[in-house]
Scaffold this motif. Sequence first.
Motif, short mmCIF file in Angstrom:
data_model
loop_
_atom_site.label_atom_id
_atom_site.label_comp_id
_atom_site.label_asym_id
_atom_site.label_seq_id
_atom_site.Cartn_x
_atom_site.Cartn_y
_atom_site.Cartn_z
N THR A 78 0.86 -1.18 0.00
CA THR A 78 0.00 0.00 0.00
C THR A 78 0.89 1.23 0.00
OG1 THR A 78 -1.72 -1.15 1.26
CG2 THR A 78 -1.85 1.25 1.19
N THR A 112 -9.90 6.77 -10.83
CA THR A 112 -9.61 5.42 -10.35
C THR A 112 -9.13 4.57 -11.51
OG1 THR A 112 -11.86 4.56 -10.75
CG2 THR A 112 -11.43 5.60 -8.62
N GLY A 114 -7.73 0.23 -12.20
CA GLY A 114 -7.53 -1.07 -11.57
C GLY A 114 -7.01 -2.13 -12.50
N ARG A 123 -4.86 -1.37 -7.67
CA ARG A 123 -5.94 -0.38 -7.71
C ARG A 123 -5.39 0.95 -7.24
NH1 ARG A 123 -11.14 -2.98 -4.80
NH2 ARG A 123 -12.13 -1.14 -5.74
N PHE A 125 -6.35 5.16 -6.53
CA PHE A 125 -7.37 6.20 -6.35
C PHE A 125 -6.64 7.52 -6.16
CE2 PHE A 125 -10.38 8.83 -3.97
CZ PHE A 125 -11.51 8.69 -4.76
N THR A 141 -2.98 0.35 -4.00
CA THR A 141 -2.90 -0.96 -3.36
C THR A 141 -2.52 -1.99 -4.42
OG1 THR A 141 -5.27 -1.38 -3.69
CG2 THR A 141 -4.61 -0.36 -1.62
N ALA A 153 -6.68 -4.56 -2.48
CA ALA A 153 -7.66 -4.02 -1.54
C ALA A 153 -8.26 -2.73 -2.07
CB ALA A 153 -7.00 -3.78 -0.19
N ASP A 154 -9.45 -2.41 -1.61
CA ASP A 154 -10.12 -1.17 -1.97
C ASP A 154 -9.36 0.01 -1.35
OD1 ASP A 154 -11.79 0.91 -2.56
OD2 ASP A 154 -13.54 0.11 -1.51
N PRO A 155 -8.83 0.95 -2.14
CA PRO A 155 -8.08 2.07 -1.57
C PRO A 155 -8.96 3.15 -0.96
CG PRO A 155 -8.17 2.26 -3.96
CD PRO A 155 -8.82 0.96 -3.61
N LEU A 156 -10.27 3.09 -1.18
CA LEU A 156 -11.15 4.17 -0.75
C LEU A 156 -11.18 4.38 0.77
CD1 LEU A 156 -12.93 6.35 -1.93
CD2 LEU A 156 -14.88 4.80 -1.76
#
Length: 315
Positions: A78, A112, A114, A123, A125, A141, A153-156
Amino acid sequence: MFTQAVRRAAILAAIAVGASMAVVGSPIEAAAFDDAGECATLLLDAANQAGVSGSSTIVSDQGYESCSVRFDDGLKRTVLKAAMASLAGCPPWWANQEGVVATTFHGDDAWTRGPAGDKWSERSFVWCSFDDPEYQFSVETTVFDAATYGGAADPLPVAEQLWSLAQDRLPFGPAGADVPPTDSEMPPGSTPPGDTDSYPIAEGDYTTDRYGWMYFTTPDGKSCGMAANGGPVGCDAVAADAPPDVNQTYVAIWAPAEYRYSDTATFTADVDVLPVGQQLQIIGSSCAVTAFDTVRCETGGEHGFILSADSSVFW
């Protein structure tokens, strides 16, 4: 690319003083980094509050103008970054690539992407906030073994924590403060501050049948190259404010960088683009692309240059 003595590269010609880099174990706390400034502390705190895990962290801090932190957890990574938009660009350089989605984030422009492969998943953001100065923020990520660990993983959630903290802490300083002098103002023997130790080595086609040389092009089209053992290193390009009748930016181990004229292209070859945030190394010489239109090159003799579309810094 960089030896320990010369591995200093900036994100752009206007990098602030106070660059630092450190590696520590988990858990990660800003207090563990003696030289971490307000910028890096912001990213570390946001990552901690979002529960980012990592067995090691690389922190790069160029004052209020740019910073990044990297968390590695096995084959997961990350990365959080913040930089003044004048350095990083808004939108990001990859905004028009296939698969990128333009959106908004708390009323600000955001993007975004991915991309995914058989073995890795990533991914990103990115969003831009504040007006004076404007900053670009990013959370990336990556999973290097998607078959085992699944997608990135979702970076949000990390972005939300970073946005929340940034509302209270940014901007850190007045726009234009602590900007290094131009090439004509650089004191003899000094080097502009900066650090690209965290930049990965680029993978691609950067060699030809010319022994001992590496070549690359920048995202904005400059052709550059470097020879082993201290150069020469340079680009068949100059900044907009260069004197007339010059067409090359040039440096070697034995003398400071300079503009010069050449009847033939010295640093041009049919090779790949060196992406932003990546570097190339050859014995005694190094180059890194620090922004869409900016490249920084150095030799083992403590000489080098930062070349952007508009201006340059020589030492």
